[in-house]
Design an enzyme around this catalytic site. Structure first.
Site, short mmCIF file in Angstrom:
data_model
loop_
_atom_site.label_atom_id
_atom_site.label_comp_id
_atom_site.label_asym_id
_atom_site.label_seq_id
_atom_site.Cartn_x
_atom_site.Cartn_y
_atom_site.Cartn_z
N ARG A 1 0.82 -1.14 0.12
CA ARG A 1 -0.11 -0.05 0.06
C ARG A 1 0.85 1.22 0.03
O ARG A 1 0.58 2.04 0.76
CB ARG A 1 -0.88 -0.05 1.05
CG ARG A 1 -1.93 -1.10 1.26
CD ARG A 1 -3.01 -1.01 0.19
NE ARG A 1 -3.98 -2.04 0.33
CZ ARG A 1 -3.86 -3.32 0.06
NH1 ARG A 1 -2.72 -3.93 -0.50
NH2 ARG A 1 -4.74 -4.02 0.06
N SER B 1 -9.91 -0.45 3.49
CA SER B 1 -9.37 -0.56 5.04
C SER B 1 -8.67 0.85 5.35
O SER B 1 -8.08 1.47 4.51
CB SER B 1 -8.09 -1.52 4.60
OG SER B 1 -8.64 -2.76 4.35
N GLU C 1 -4.21 4.09 6.27
CA GLU C 1 -3.86 3.54 4.69
C GLU C 1 -4.36 4.99 3.98
O GLU C 1 -3.57 5.29 3.04
CB GLU C 1 -4.52 2.66 4.43
CG GLU C 1 -4.19 2.01 3.19
CD GLU C 1 -5.29 0.88 2.65
OE1 GLU C 1 -6.08 1.42 1.85
OE2 GLU C 1 -5.08 -0.55 2.81
N1 EPU Z 1 -10.90 -10.01 10.99
C1 EPU Z 1 -11.29 -9.96 12.37
N2 EPU Z 1 -12.47 -9.23 12.58
C2 EPU Z 1 -12.58 -8.19 11.58
C3 EPU Z 1 -11.71 -8.13 10.49
C4 EPU Z 1 -11.00 -9.12 10.25
O1 EPU Z 1 -11.43 -10.85 13.20
O2 EPU Z 1 -13.61 -7.21 11.94
C5 EPU Z 1 -9.72 -10.96 10.93
C6 EPU Z 1 -10.50 -12.23 9.88
O3 EPU Z 1 -10.79 -13.18 10.60
C7 EPU Z 1 -9.29 -12.53 8.83
C8 EPU Z 1 -8.25 -11.46 8.93
O4 EPU Z 1 -8.58 -10.50 10.18
O5 EPU Z 1 -8.83 -13.68 9.06
C9 EPU Z 1 -8.11 -10.70 7.76
O6 EPU Z 1 -9.38 -9.99 7.31
P1 EPU Z 1 -9.60 -10.09 5.70
O7 EPU Z 1 -9.49 -11.19 4.98
O8 EPU Z 1 -10.99 -9.26 5.62
O9 EPU Z 1 -8.49 -9.18 5.21
P2 EPU Z 1 -7.63 -7.72 5.69
O10 EPU Z 1 -6.38 -7.94 6.26
O11 EPU Z 1 -8.77 -7.01 6.76
C10 EPU Z 1 -6.70 -6.90 3.48
C11 EPU Z 1 -6.40 -5.77 2.74
C12 EPU Z 1 -7.86 -5.58 2.14
C13 EPU Z 1 -8.04 -6.31 1.05
C14 EPU Z 1 -8.07 -7.74 1.84
C15 EPU Z 1 -8.33 -9.13 1.00
C16 EPU Z 1 -5.00 -4.30 3.92
C17 EPU Z 1 -4.75 -2.96 4.68
N3 EPU Z 1 -6.25 -4.53 3.65
O12 EPU Z 1 -7.67 -6.67 4.59
O13 EPU Z 1 -7.64 -4.42 1.30
O14 EPU Z 1 -9.26 -6.50 0.25
O15 EPU Z 1 -7.00 -7.92 2.62
O16 EPU Z 1 -6.90 -9.21 0.39
O17 EPU Z 1 -3.97 -4.88 3.61
C18 EPU Z 1 -7.85 -1.86 1.09
O18 EPU Z 1 -6.74 -1.92 1.12
O19 EPU Z 1 -8.56 -0.81 1.13
C19 EPU Z 1 -8.46 -2.92 1.30
C20 EPU Z 1 -9.87 -3.38 1.49
#
Ligand code: EPU
Length: 339
Positions: A167, A239, A335
């Site tokens: 990012r 995010s 971000e």
């Molecule tokens: N989780 C929780 N509670 C929550 C949210 C997440 O426990 O409220 C846990 C979930 O269990 C999961 C883990 O956190 O195991 C990761 O969650 P998720 O798969 O939704 O992905 P993320 O790490 O929160 C990142 C990117 C997203 C992207 C997704 C899928 C960043 C900052 N964000 O989110 O990107 O779509 O992975 O690859 O790296 C963005 O940058 O705007 C964005 C949406």
């Protein structure tokens, strides 16, 4: 080349996905590379601060802007080269990102399907090196074309010059506010291989009859729709924090206290933590300050419940940062770009 029309007292509400009703003293729509180059010798705006906006999907506008907002609307999608290995595809900076991804697939050039439904424009994509579901834009990037605001000079940036990170890029750091990106060229390999390891996507693909690029595209759309709020209904900027990266030692002591912490080991031995999990664990899901709130299904996404201001979103973000630091000793980094 005549200069573009200068608009006064312009609402930026349609140009930021949080839907904040802030105004710019002036605005201009930049619809061509020539119009971008002409800005440097436009006497009307030469001394004004400038804010380049694409879809406004990664920005928090906290106050009115006393300058000229440059709304980039440079369009066009075309194949600009082909060799034995790949197609080179160029899109104007103002093209909608998702429509461009769909267009590449419809024309038999897969490779961007994991990045389906990301809000914003093609020109904004390199700035924060958008990524999702196992792919970052930088992996499919060939070069971009830009105009330097101060001089009107044309510039080309290859992948090294963009210095892509998680990012992150040159345009979020040293290059911040200095350029208008006018178009981006992608390299899409003819020898396509699926990226379908991300657990949510793999699950969504289970019932699918094929595992081709279209199936991954459809799966990513389904996963995003289930988890992430639609900004046209509930304003947000995706995010709100990056997933923080900590040392192996710091991770071990954290894990000893919090065995459930969601983490991803990095190639260099450091560990990336799921910020959504950290925020969720602090009890923030669904809670808020004023009109700003933490999304009910994804704690990493802050939303505008309808009448929030950018300042409220920042206040909420600060409160979340304090809690996560106090409880886990982990510093969250925002971000989106904050104005
Ligand atoms: N989780 C929780 N509670 C929550 C949210 C997440 O426990 O409220 C846990 C979930 O269990 C999961 C883990 O956190 O195991 C990761 O969650 P998720 O798969 O939704 O992905 P993320 O790490 O929160 C990142 C990117 C997203 C992207 C997704 C899928 C960043 C900052 N964000 O989110 O990107 O779509 O992975 O690859 O790296 C963005 O940058 O705007 C964005 C949406």
């Amino acid at each position: 080349m005549p200069h573009a029309q200068l608009l006064a007292d312009y609402s930026l509400r349609p140009h930021n996905t949080f839907g904040f009703d802030v105004r710019a003293r002036h605005a201009m729509r930049i619809d061509s590379v020539d119009a971008a180059a002409a800005l440097a010798n436009d006497a009307r705006i030469i001394d004004m601060p400038k804010l380049v906006l694409g879809g406004g999907s990664n920005v928090v506008l906290t106050h009115d802007f006393d300058g000229v907002a440059l709304i980039v609307g440079i369009m066009g999608k075309r194949v600009v080269g082909e060799d034995d290995d790949a197609w080179l595809v160029e899109a104007g900076a103002g093209e909608n990102w998702h429509d461009f991804v769909a267009w590449t697939l419809a024309h038999g050039m897969p490779g961007l399907e994991n990045l389906a439904l990301i809000p914003g424009t093609v020109g904004a994509a390199p700035i924060q090196n958008i990524g999702a579901y196992g792919l970052e834009m930088g992996e499919r990037f060939e070069r971009l074309h830009a105009v330097e605001l101060a001089t009107g000079a044309h510039a080309e940036f290859d992948r090294d010059a963009c210095a892509f990170g998680y990012r992150d890029s040159f345009f979020k750091r040293e290059g911040r506010g200095r350029y208008i990106i006018t178009s981006v060229v992608f390299r899409l390999l003819k020898a396509w291989t699926p990226r379908a390891d991300y657990a949510d996507v793999a699950r969504a693909l289970e019932g699918a009859s094929a595992r081709d690029a279209q199936a991954i595209f459809d799966a990513v759309i389904a996963v995003r729709r289930a988890k992430l709020p639609d900004w046209t209904v509930l304003g947000n900027a995706g995010s709100f924090f990056k997933n923080p990266v900590v040392s192996a030692d710091a991770f071990e002591s954290l894990q000893a206290r919090e065995p459930g912490v969601v983490s991803y080991r990095q190639a260099d031995g450091q560990v990336k933590l799921a910020a959504g999990w950290l925020i969720d664990r602090c009890g923030w899901k669904g809670r808020g300050i004023g009109g700003a709130a933490v999304h009910e299904r994804q704690a990493l996404v802050l939303v505008n419940r309808g009448n929030a201001t950018g300042a409220e979103v920042i206040e909420l973000a600060e409160a979340i940062k304090r809690d996560v630091l106090a409880r886990f000793g982990v510093e969250l980094e925002m971000e989106p770009v904050c104005l």
